[in-house]
Design a protein around this motif. Structure first.
Motif, PDB file in Angstrom:
ATOM      1  N   ALA A  82       0.888  -1.162   0.000  1.00  0.00           N
ATOM      2  CA  ALA A  82       0.000   0.000   0.000  1.00  0.00           C
ATOM      3  C   ALA A  82       0.920   1.205   0.000  1.00  0.00           C
ATOM      4  N   ASN A  83       1.494   1.460  -1.155  1.00  0.00           N
ATOM      5  CA  ASN A  83       2.527   2.488  -1.270  1.00  0.00           C
ATOM      6  C   ASN A  83       2.040   3.870  -0.859  1.00  0.00           C
ATOM      7  N   SER A  84       2.931   4.563  -0.209  1.00  0.00           N
ATOM      8  CA  SER A  84       2.804   5.994  -0.074  1.00  0.00           C
ATOM      9  C   SER A  84       4.115   6.561  -0.598  1.00  0.00           C
ATOM     10  N   SER A  85       4.264   7.849  -0.557  1.00  0.00           N
ATOM     11  CA  SER A  85       5.519   8.485  -0.947  1.00  0.00           C
ATOM     12  C   SER A  85       5.444   9.934  -0.504  1.00  0.00           C
ATOM     13  N   PRO A  86       6.580  10.591  -0.350  1.00  0.00           N
ATOM     14  CA  PRO A  86       6.533  12.006   0.053  1.00  0.00           C
ATOM     15  C   PRO A  86       5.686  12.856  -0.881  1.00  0.00           C
ATOM     16  N   ALA A  87       5.812  12.642  -2.188  1.00  0.00           N
ATOM     17  CA  ALA A  87       5.047  13.447  -3.138  1.00  0.00           C
ATOM     18  C   ALA A  87       3.550  13.222  -2.975  1.00  0.00           C
ATOM     19  N   ALA A  88       3.151  11.964  -2.809  1.00  0.00           N
ATOM     20  CA  ALA A  88       1.728  11.656  -2.675  1.00  0.00           C
ATOM     21  C   ALA A  88       1.154  12.251  -1.395  1.00  0.00           C
ATOM     22  N   ILE A  89       1.920  12.178  -0.316  1.00  0.00           N
ATOM     23  CA  ILE A  89       1.435  12.734   0.951  1.00  0.00           C
ATOM     24  C   ILE A  89       1.247  14.246   0.850  1.00  0.00           C
ATOM     25  N   LEU A  90       2.197  14.906   0.226  1.00  0.00           N
ATOM     26  CA  LEU A  90       2.065  16.347   0.060  1.00  0.00           C
ATOM     27  C   LEU A  90       0.892  16.689  -0.852  1.00  0.00           C
ATOM     28  N   GLY A  91       0.680  15.877  -1.892  1.00  0.00           N
ATOM     29  CA  GLY A  91      -0.476  16.084  -2.746  1.00  0.00           C
ATOM     30  C   GLY A  91      -1.776  15.912  -1.990  1.00  0.00           C
ATOM     31  N   ASP A  92      -1.835  14.886  -1.145  1.00  0.00           N
ATOM     32  CA  ASP A  92      -3.033  14.647  -0.340  1.00  0.00           C
ATOM     33  C   ASP A  92      -3.256  15.790   0.648  1.00  0.00           C
ATOM     34  N   LEU A  93      -2.161  16.312   1.202  1.00  0.00           N
ATOM     35  CA  LEU A  93      -2.261  17.432   2.125  1.00  0.00           C
ATOM     36  C   LEU A  93      -2.842  18.662   1.429  1.00  0.00           C
ATOM     37  N   ILE A  94      -2.370  18.916   0.229  1.00  0.00           N
ATOM     38  CA  ILE A  94      -2.899  20.047  -0.536  1.00  0.00           C
ATOM     39  C   ILE A  94      -4.379  19.839  -0.841  1.00  0.00           C
ATOM     40  N   SER A  95      -4.736  18.611  -1.214  1.00  0.00           N
ATOM     41  CA  SER A  95      -6.142  18.304  -1.479  1.00  0.00           C
ATOM     42  C   SER A  95      -7.001  18.588  -0.247  1.00  0.00           C
ATOM     43  N   PHE A 357     -10.667  15.516  -3.976  1.00  0.00           N
ATOM     44  CA  PHE A 357      -9.683  15.807  -5.011  1.00  0.00           C
ATOM     45  C   PHE A 357      -8.578  14.742  -4.993  1.00  0.00           C
ATOM     46  N   ARG A 358      -8.944  13.485  -5.291  1.00  0.00           N
ATOM     47  CA  ARG A 358      -7.954  12.406  -5.267  1.00  0.00           C
ATOM     48  C   ARG A 358      -6.888  12.574  -6.354  1.00  0.00           C
ATOM     49  N   ALA A 359      -7.241  13.231  -7.434  1.00  0.00           N
ATOM     50  CA  ALA A 359      -6.299  13.380  -8.541  1.00  0.00           C
ATOM     51  C   ALA A 359      -5.065  14.173  -8.131  1.00  0.00           C
ATOM     52  N   MET A 360      -5.185  14.963  -7.069  1.00  0.00           N
ATOM     53  CA  MET A 360      -4.072  15.817  -6.664  1.00  0.00           C
ATOM     54  C   MET A 360      -2.845  14.983  -6.304  1.00  0.00           C
ATOM     55  N   LYS A 361      -3.033  13.894  -5.555  1.00  0.00           N
ATOM     56  CA  LYS A 361      -1.873  13.101  -5.141  1.00  0.00           C
ATOM     57  C   LYS A 361      -1.306  12.300  -6.311  1.00  0.00           C
ATOM     58  N   LEU A 362      -2.167  11.824  -7.208  1.00  0.00           N
ATOM     59  CA  LEU A 362      -1.670  11.099  -8.371  1.00  0.00           C
ATOM     60  C   LEU A 362      -0.935  12.047  -9.307  1.00  0.00           C
ATOM     61  N   TRP A 363      -1.430  13.248  -9.449  1.00  0.00           N
ATOM     62  CA  TRP A 363      -0.765  14.282 -10.239  1.00  0.00           C
ATOM     63  C   TRP A 363       0.618  14.573  -9.667  1.00  0.00           C
ATOM     64  N   ALA A 364       0.694  14.685  -8.331  1.00  0.00           N
ATOM     65  CA  ALA A 364       1.972  14.950  -7.673  1.00  0.00           C
ATOM     66  C   ALA A 364       2.969  13.825  -7.928  1.00  0.00           C
ATOM     67  N   VAL A 365       2.492  12.577  -7.876  1.00  0.00           N
ATOM     68  CA  VAL A 365       3.381  11.434  -8.111  1.00  0.00           C
ATOM     69  C   VAL A 365       3.872  11.407  -9.552  1.00  0.00           C
ATOM     70  N   LEU A 366       2.971  11.548 -10.503  1.00  0.00           N
ATOM     71  CA  LEU A 366       3.353  11.496 -11.911  1.00  0.00           C
ATOM     72  C   LEU A 366       4.342  12.608 -12.265  1.00  0.00           C
ATOM     73  N   ARG A 367       4.145  13.777 -11.680  1.00  0.00           N
ATOM     74  CA  ARG A 367       5.018  14.902 -12.026  1.00  0.00           C
ATOM     75  C   ARG A 367       6.376  14.818 -11.331  1.00  0.00           C
ATOM     76  N   THR A 368       6.410  14.397 -10.077  1.00  0.00           N
ATOM     77  CA  THR A 368       7.688  14.422  -9.358  1.00  0.00           C
ATOM     78  C   THR A 368       8.561  13.210  -9.661  1.00  0.00           C
ATOM     79  N   TYR A 369       7.950  12.056  -9.898  1.00  0.00           N
ATOM     80  CA  TYR A 369       8.742  10.876 -10.245  1.00  0.00           C
ATOM     81  C   TYR A 369       8.995  10.798 -11.737  1.00  0.00           C
ATOM     82  N   GLY A 370       8.020  11.240 -12.529  1.00  0.00           N
ATOM     83  CA  GLY A 370       8.140  11.056 -13.965  1.00  0.00           C
ATOM     84  C   GLY A 370       8.043   9.586 -14.310  1.00  0.00           C
ATOM     85  N   LEU A 371       7.878   9.290 -15.572  1.00  0.00           N
ATOM     86  CA  LEU A 371       7.768   7.882 -15.977  1.00  0.00           C
ATOM     87  C   LEU A 371       9.062   7.131 -15.705  1.00  0.00           C
ATOM     88  N   GLU A 372      10.201   7.806 -15.820  1.00  0.00           N
ATOM     89  CA  GLU A 372      11.472   7.143 -15.532  1.00  0.00           C
ATOM     90  C   GLU A 372      11.527   6.685 -14.076  1.00  0.00           C
TER      91      GLU A 372
END
Length: 471
Positions: A82-95, A357-372
């Motif tokens: 049940a992954n979390s990550s710093p980017a996702a947590i910050l995205g969830d916080l903003i949401s 606003f669940r998309a906020m944390k997924l947006w944060a993950v996609l942008r900060t990690y990138g596909l690489e």
């Protein structure tokens, strides 16, 4: 709490999380409490006067952490991650800070439109067929659900609407004998979906699997379909599993689609865990084979894609089946934008009206990690599981139960169920790691599901050494 106090306490909360992560390696993975311990440690009534936030943080350390099973621990190998990550947590916080209610486009346009873009980004990242994307001229699209269980239920409602010609929405399931199909290894949410839809659990057919791979036996499905149709049943929903919970088995979606061709059944692909691995081109052919023939597919970024729970994405080829099945518009929701047909109202894409606003944390993950970065994460899990597979193969006391599936290894003690479960329970009790079990062809097995963003080869070595010690 004033803005300045909020700022101070916010820093303290982030510091607490960072300290929690930093100390995870030194605490037992599995909670070390008995039933009722945590409840008894808490007051029986709420405080009359407000308390400082510092007091709550102190109680986290003293009362809550000892009662946690640490899902973000680098040696949590049970169930699926049940992954979390710093980017996702910050995205969830903003949401949470924005606190918008995105039930319809008009209540907060950005909540809807960011989600539209993000789910299309994810579809592109995974290589999903174009028809699942929410393009200007397309008929499909994706939506963020809370879990794959809700996605399965939603897809079943759409399937009933489609197969009944719309009558299921207004008059219920009626006298038609609807039948639902999945392998014997399908997630339990399939049965629950049938129960919630009013069909009853007895309408669900558990199709046999290949003993070696645990994938659905398509010939058995064909025979059951024929028998049911002869007996007056109407096939309405078939679920293909891409990465079962028990062993990570992957059904042959193409063959299943061909087997149900000519029936009114909806084909749903449950790729809750394994689907995100399609972000890596080397896994895409296996995971997406035949998906172009499915009506819907679900995968969970909150399992293996670094996105804090809850975030499950459901895509459909024909979004009209969802909206026609689930749309209901009381006067207080009527607005010019919705009635213009120019916007998407996501409340029509799932059972619940309210949506955050669940998309906020997924947006944060996609942008900060990138596909690489996402590919590197998935590949790390697969490589570490391959290492576990090697350790099992090199130890004559153990044997693989099924071939490794991506980052999941299922194995057992050659001595049978008793030593298998005894070794797992002893390892779990040690606090060093946490494994879960399953039963395959009537025999118990241990599961090692790698996927934490903090797991390293050293964690595998430490877990394996402890398993050797407790044998």
């Amino acid at each position: 709490m004033s803005p300045e106090e909020f700022r101070r306490q916010g820093h303290a909360a982030i510091d607490w999380i960072a300290d929690y992560w930093a100390g995870l390696d030194d605490v037992p993975v599995l909670a070390q409490v008995a039933p009722g311990d945590v409840r008894r440690s808490l007051p029986t009534a709420p405080p009359e006067a407000g308390e400082p936030f510092d007091a709550l943080l102190a109680d986290l350390d003293e009362l809550v952490v000892p009662g946690l099973t640490h899902w973000q621990h680098p040696r949590f190998f049970a169930y699926f991650p049940a992954n979390s990550s710093p980017a996702a947590i910050l995205g969830d916080l903003i949401s949470s800070g924005i606190g918008a209610q995105g039930m319809i486009w008009a209540t907060s346009p950005a909540v809807t439109e960011v989600e539209q873009v993000v789910v299309d980004w994810l579809a592109q990242a995974l290589g999903l067929p174009e028809q699942f994307r929410l393009t200007d001229h397309g008929l499909g699209g994706g939506v963020i659900q809370d879990t794959a269980s809700t996605a399965t239920f939603t897809a079943l409602l759409a399937a009933l609407h489609r197969a009944s010609g719309g009558s299921a929405r207004d008059t219920g399931v009626g006298a038609t004998k609807w039948a639902v199909y999945g392998s014997s290894q399908a997630h339990s949410s399939l049965v629950k979906a049938a129960m919630m839809a009013g069909l009853g659990s007895e309408c669900v057919r558990a199709i046999e699997v290949d003993p070696a791979t645990q994938a659905m036996d398509v010939r058995a499905l064909e025979l059951r379909l024929a028998d049911d149709i002869d007996d007056g049943w109407t096939p309405v929903f078939v679920q293909a599993a891409v990465g079962t919970t028990s062993t990570g088995a992957i059904d042959d979606v193409q063959a299943i689609a061909e087997a149900i061709d000519g029936t009114s059944a909806w084909l749903h692909v449950d790729a809750a865990w394994a689907g995100v691995a399609a972000v890596c081109p080397e896994h895409r052919d296996r995971i997406l084979a035949g998906v172009h023939l499915a009506h819907s597919i679900v995968t969970n970024p909150h399992k293996w894609m670094l996105t804090t729970f809850d975030c499950s994405v459901l895509w459909v080829q024909q979004r009209a089946h969802l909206t026609e099945a689930l749309s209901i518009t009381p006067e207080y929701l009527r607005n010019a934008a919705s009635e213009s047909g120019a916007v998407v109202d996501y409340r029509d894409w799932h059972p619940q009206l309210g949506r955050r606003f669940r998309a906020m944390k997924l947006w944060a993950v996609l942008r900060t990690y990138g596909l690489e970065g996402l590919r590197a994460h998935i590949r790390s899990g697969v490589d570490l599981a391959a290492y576990v597979e090697e350790l099992v193969a090199d130890d004559e006391r153990f044997e693989l139960v099924t071939p490794r599936s991506l980052s999941l290894v299922v194995f057992r003690h050659v001595g049978g169920d008793e030593p298998t479960l005894a070794a797992m329970h002893a390892l779990n009790a040690s606090g060093v790691a946490y494994l879960s079990h399953t039963v395959v062809e009537g025999r118990a097995a241990m599961r090692v599901a790698v996927g934490s963003w903090r797991t390293t080869r050293a964690d595998i070595d430490r877990t394996w050494a402890e398993l050797q010690r407790v044998l």
